[in-house]
Design a protein around this motif. Sequence first.
Motif, PDB file in Angstrom:
ATOM      1  N   LEU A  74     -30.335 -12.825 -24.675  1.00  0.00           N
ATOM      2  CA  LEU A  74     -31.132 -11.344 -24.250  1.00  0.00           C
ATOM      3  C   LEU A  74     -31.438 -11.233 -22.709  1.00  0.00           C
ATOM      4  CD1 LEU A  74     -33.455 -11.681 -27.212  1.00  0.00           C
ATOM      5  CD2 LEU A  74     -31.645 -10.538 -27.099  1.00  0.00           C
ATOM      6  N   GLN A  75     -31.621 -12.161 -21.888  1.00  0.00           N
ATOM      7  CA  GLN A  75     -31.646 -12.189 -20.725  1.00  0.00           C
ATOM      8  C   GLN A  75     -30.650 -11.397 -19.939  1.00  0.00           C
ATOM      9  OE1 GLN A  75     -33.528 -16.101 -18.823  1.00  0.00           O
ATOM     10  NE2 GLN A  75     -32.118 -16.529 -20.683  1.00  0.00           N
ATOM     11  N   ILE A  76     -29.615 -10.900 -20.459  1.00  0.00           N
ATOM     12  CA  ILE A  76     -28.495 -10.212 -19.765  1.00  0.00           C
ATOM     13  C   ILE A  76     -29.062  -8.688 -19.757  1.00  0.00           C
ATOM     14  CG2 ILE A  76     -27.229  -9.359 -21.812  1.00  0.00           C
ATOM     15  CD1 ILE A  76     -24.477 -10.008 -20.187  1.00  0.00           C
ATOM     16  N   ALA A  77     -29.872  -8.503 -20.453  1.00  0.00           N
ATOM     17  CA  ALA A  77     -30.397  -6.945 -20.448  1.00  0.00           C
ATOM     18  C   ALA A  77     -31.650  -6.767 -19.466  1.00  0.00           C
ATOM     19  CB  ALA A  77     -30.674  -6.556 -22.204  1.00  0.00           C
ATOM     20  N   ASP A  78     -31.496  -5.522 -18.981  1.00  0.00           N
ATOM     21  CA  ASP A  78     -32.503  -4.906 -18.197  1.00  0.00           C
ATOM     22  C   ASP A  78     -33.533  -4.199 -19.156  1.00  0.00           C
ATOM     23  OD1 ASP A  78     -31.643  -5.457 -15.284  1.00  0.00           O
ATOM     24  OD2 ASP A  78     -30.093  -4.222 -15.985  1.00  0.00           O
ATOM     25  N   ILE A  79     -33.064  -3.610 -19.980  1.00  0.00           N
ATOM     26  CA  ILE A  79     -33.970  -3.065 -20.992  1.00  0.00           C
ATOM     27  C   ILE A  79     -33.366  -2.962 -22.572  1.00  0.00           C
ATOM     28  CG2 ILE A  79     -34.950  -0.763 -21.726  1.00  0.00           C
ATOM     29  CD1 ILE A  79     -33.375  -0.324 -18.494  1.00  0.00           C
ATOM     30  N   VAL A  80     -34.431  -3.080 -23.555  1.00  0.00           N
ATOM     31  CA  VAL A  80     -33.845  -3.068 -24.973  1.00  0.00           C
ATOM     32  C   VAL A  80     -34.354  -1.895 -25.596  1.00  0.00           C
ATOM     33  CG1 VAL A  80     -34.400  -4.358 -27.165  1.00  0.00           C
ATOM     34  CG2 VAL A  80     -33.879  -5.834 -25.269  1.00  0.00           C
ATOM     35  N   GLU A 127     -39.416 -11.738 -21.812  1.00  0.00           N
ATOM     36  CA  GLU A 127     -39.937 -10.897 -20.798  1.00  0.00           C
ATOM     37  C   GLU A 127     -39.121  -9.618 -20.376  1.00  0.00           C
ATOM     38  OE1 GLU A 127     -40.672 -13.609 -17.601  1.00  0.00           O
ATOM     39  OE2 GLU A 127     -41.700 -15.015 -19.010  1.00  0.00           O
ATOM     40  N   ILE A 128     -38.368  -8.958 -21.281  1.00  0.00           N
ATOM     41  CA  ILE A 128     -37.602  -7.786 -21.246  1.00  0.00           C
ATOM     42  C   ILE A 128     -38.574  -6.541 -21.521  1.00  0.00           C
ATOM     43  CG2 ILE A 128     -35.397  -6.733 -21.721  1.00  0.00           C
ATOM     44  CD1 ILE A 128     -34.522  -9.673 -22.744  1.00  0.00           C
ATOM     45  N   PRO A 129     -38.361  -5.355 -20.920  1.00  0.00           N
ATOM     46  CA  PRO A 129     -38.900  -4.087 -21.152  1.00  0.00           C
ATOM     47  C   PRO A 129     -38.282  -3.625 -22.417  1.00  0.00           C
ATOM     48  CG  PRO A 129     -38.461  -4.228 -18.932  1.00  0.00           C
ATOM     49  CD  PRO A 129     -37.789  -5.430 -19.272  1.00  0.00           C
ATOM     50  N   LEU A 130     -39.150  -2.941 -23.229  1.00  0.00           N
ATOM     51  CA  LEU A 130     -38.422  -2.241 -24.475  1.00  0.00           C
ATOM     52  C   LEU A 130     -38.921  -0.652 -24.359  1.00  0.00           C
ATOM     53  CD1 LEU A 130     -37.573  -3.279 -27.446  1.00  0.00           C
ATOM     54  CD2 LEU A 130     -39.885  -3.012 -28.015  1.00  0.00           C
ATOM     55  N   VAL A 131     -38.020  -0.091 -25.089  1.00  0.00           N
ATOM     56  CA  VAL A 131     -38.462   1.275 -25.512  1.00  0.00           C
ATOM     57  C   VAL A 131     -38.610   1.406 -26.933  1.00  0.00           C
ATOM     58  CG1 VAL A 131     -37.787   3.578 -25.139  1.00  0.00           C
ATOM     59  CG2 VAL A 131     -37.206   2.153 -23.573  1.00  0.00           C
ATOM     60  N   THR A 132     -39.646   1.941 -27.497  1.00  0.00           N
ATOM     61  CA  THR A 132     -39.690   2.236 -28.855  1.00  0.00           C
ATOM     62  C   THR A 132     -40.338   3.379 -29.163  1.00  0.00           C
ATOM     63  OG1 THR A 132     -40.599   1.226 -31.033  1.00  0.00           O
ATOM     64  CG2 THR A 132     -41.931   1.258 -29.007  1.00  0.00           C
ATOM     65  N   ARG A 133     -39.785   4.028 -30.456  1.00  0.00           N
ATOM     66  CA  ARG A 133     -40.271   5.060 -30.867  1.00  0.00           C
ATOM     67  C   ARG A 133     -40.998   4.942 -32.262  1.00  0.00           C
ATOM     68  NH1 ARG A 133     -41.797   9.274 -33.672  1.00  0.00           N
ATOM     69  NH2 ARG A 133     -40.450  11.299 -33.832  1.00  0.00           N
ATOM     70  N   VAL A 134     -42.309   5.358 -31.850  1.00  0.00           N
ATOM     71  CA  VAL A 134     -43.431   4.894 -32.898  1.00  0.00           C
ATOM     72  C   VAL A 134     -43.318   6.057 -33.945  1.00  0.00           C
ATOM     73  CG1 VAL A 134     -46.013   4.446 -33.282  1.00  0.00           C
ATOM     74  CG2 VAL A 134     -44.713   4.127 -31.112  1.00  0.00           C
ATOM     75  N   GLY A 135     -43.697   5.586 -35.416  1.00  0.00           N
ATOM     76  CA  GLY A 135     -43.706   6.507 -36.127  1.00  0.00           C
ATOM     77  C   GLY A 135     -45.028   6.373 -37.198  1.00  0.00           C
ATOM     78  N   GLU A 136     -45.044   6.770 -38.336  1.00  0.00           N
ATOM     79  CA  GLU A 136     -46.262   6.733 -39.178  1.00  0.00           C
ATOM     80  C   GLU A 136     -46.336   5.508 -39.946  1.00  0.00           C
ATOM     81  OE1 GLU A 136     -48.982   8.768 -39.280  1.00  0.00           O
ATOM     82  OE2 GLU A 136     -48.340   9.182 -37.425  1.00  0.00           O
ATOM     83  N   GLN A 137     -44.968   5.063 -40.576  1.00  0.00           N
ATOM     84  CA  GLN A 137     -44.541   4.009 -41.420  1.00  0.00           C
ATOM     85  C   GLN A 137     -44.683   2.629 -40.971  1.00  0.00           C
ATOM     86  OE1 GLN A 137     -40.956   4.811 -43.722  1.00  0.00           O
ATOM     87  NE2 GLN A 137     -39.815   4.175 -41.864  1.00  0.00           N
ATOM     88  N   PHE A 138     -45.063   1.766 -41.767  1.00  0.00           N
ATOM     89  CA  PHE A 138     -45.226   0.329 -41.294  1.00  0.00           C
ATOM     90  C   PHE A 138     -43.903  -0.105 -40.524  1.00  0.00           C
ATOM     91  CE2 PHE A 138     -44.413  -4.360 -42.117  1.00  0.00           C
ATOM     92  CZ  PHE A 138     -45.720  -4.733 -41.737  1.00  0.00           C
ATOM     93  N   ALA A 139     -42.888   0.059 -40.995  1.00  0.00           N
ATOM     94  CA  ALA A 139     -41.398  -0.242 -40.550  1.00  0.00           C
ATOM     95  C   ALA A 139     -41.372   0.389 -38.970  1.00  0.00           C
ATOM     96  CB  ALA A 139     -40.288   0.118 -41.468  1.00  0.00           C
ATOM     97  N   ALA A 140     -41.800   1.485 -38.842  1.00  0.00           N
ATOM     98  CA  ALA A 140     -41.742   2.199 -37.477  1.00  0.00           C
ATOM     99  C   ALA A 140     -43.021   2.004 -36.726  1.00  0.00           C
ATOM    100  CB  ALA A 140     -41.991   3.817 -37.852  1.00  0.00           C
TER     101      ALA A 140
END
Length: 722
Positions: A608-614, A633-646
């Motif tokens: 995973l360390q090959i990545a700058d951003i996940v 220790e890799i930055p992550l971009v996530t889209r938050v929703g309403e359901q548990f899985a999101a």
Amino acid sequence: MITAWKEPAYEYLLKQDYLAVAHYYEEALETEPKNYNYYWYLGLAYLLLEQEDEGQATWLVAMSAGSQEEIEIWTTHLVEILSTEAQRQESLGDDRKSLLIRRHLQEIAPTLLTNLLALIPLTINLGYFHPELLKKWEVIEIVKDANSALIDSQSLLKVIELILNFPSYESLALTEVSLPHLIQLTECCLYNIFTVLIKVAYQQNKTSFAADIAELCLNFYPNNLYILKHLCGFYLYGVEHQKAIKIAQDFFQNSNCLSQKLFANFRLIQALIGASAWKEVKEIAQRHKDLLIQVIQEKPKQLDSGIGSSFICITGLLSYLEDNPQESRYFYNQIAQLFQQDFCAKTPALVSKANFKQINKTLKIGYIAHTLKKHSVGWLSRWLLQHHNRDTFQIALYMINQAEDELTQKWFRQNADIIHNLQPDAYTIAKQIQTDEIDILVDLDSITLDITCQVMALRPAPIQVTWLGMDASGLPTIDYFIADPYVLPENAQNYYVEKIWRLPCTYVALDGFEVSVPTLRREDLGIPVDAVVYLSAQSGFKRHPDTIRLQMQILKEVSSSYFLIKGVADEQVIQQLFIQIAEEEGVKSDRLKFLSRDINECTHRANLQIADIVLDTYPYNGATTTLETLWMEIPLVTRVGEQFAARNSYTFLHNVGAEEGIAWTDEEYVKWGIKLGKEKALRKKINSKLKAAKQTSPLWNARQFTRDMEQAYQKMWINYCS
């Protein structure tokens, strides 16, 4: 008609004094050397003494004195004598001696099918079997040419059930020639065969073999819904989605009741998503909702017997399709209620047994799952087992038909007081839980396994909880669903039947992950050292095209960037999906790099360390994959929703104090992806935050998390006692 055993030789035989038997017939032959029956019994006595050469020599000497006609008669006598004694030894429980006799019998009468059908189970029971024996003994040809009227079909079915545990060409060939002889055993035959195939497919990962056998059965029982149901599952698990689509369509077309159609439609959606046929999914998903509404309105008193056991699973894909918990939870809850009513109506009720109510007692906590191994649930739940206070809690594990690996041995078997690995029979499992007097039963599977749901439906424990595995099942017999302040919105209780029990900080915590040495380098992929590397490592089911389109928009705006895609899926299909959307968004396909799975989890985390951003998925976020990303220790971009899985990634990011990358809209998701791609200093800042969080964050403090869970268990028990 053969001459019977002579007295007192038979008495010696019953007393297992085989030496006395041999001496008797040696002396008898000195008196009556022409009584050839004595040779057969003497040779058998030598066999029972494990003097095989002497036994064979005794028979050969006698046979050499006879004419061809006499030899045929004598051979018939010898076969009968040996067969009778082999059966007797088997009834005594001495399989080794029975095998010895039958092995010699096979040499004397190689085409005797009754002996072969007894010989194969013996070799399996004693650990001597190999599928090549079927070829060596010509069993396939013998069964193929046999007269069905003269075959013991039950013995043949038993052999098929056993040899299917040894996936091979020979096992497949023997099953193929045996099925015509078993046609009259339709229901029993199919159930027994598929009981084995399910284990072979999902425990031994021999889905291709299981599918081949199922296809053979389908030839003899065309359009059989039981076969179609499992065959579709084998193809899905084996990532043969086009075949799964065809079988699912046949399943749907041949279904003649609502519950069958719903399950068939569920399988079809699974296959279509697996094949990334998202355009077709939309129509089938709408049909699924219509069918769900119809079955909820009709409230059938009884579900189809072949579908009812798995009926609760039919809502499991809704979270992958869209983020609409008010609607999806309604479906979860209603279907779970129908499932429970149907299952309990067909299953004997457990005899009511109240646990001793004492507030300050040592609580017995039972964990039930089929995933206490190298699986996401196993990797995450192990820490709770590790840190449990064994003075205050007694821990029991109920593994369901589970293959065990080193994770099972090191982390689970070493940290429990009571351990069972049980066959998938819900009533038997529930009885064991009740016998063990479990106070709080914790379900780690939710609707990912129907057997677990059946056990929970029987309520073998006074308090029942769902944690970790997936969203709550909706079963009326589940009291609590473990969450935290962030993974579910504040109004979530409005659409859950379970009481949401929110832990103080996080609903899961770890002390970390094992990490190996990386095997992946940019130069191996033709990526410049100064390029920005995005990565997504998820299963194909989470690859929603709408999110892929957002990811391509990010890539387009960060010119010197590449996107690495890795995960469990049909690689060719996933590549086609990504490339198609990339081209539509104006991104060259050479900026997409598709990676194969790593040799093990430790190497995966290192790479995973090959990545700058996940870049996270939506509407179904990463869970274990997000935790691995943050640990590395890799930055992550996530889209938050309403359901548990999101909201999994949201609660994890919040708990490590890294709010950068949390997006509440599609537009924010793209903006954060671009911003992190262009601002190296911001990435460094997040790297530092994530590193520091390992010392301070509740997400990486499994000991404190365990205390929080234990406090929750104690409060649940106090509520129950009150």
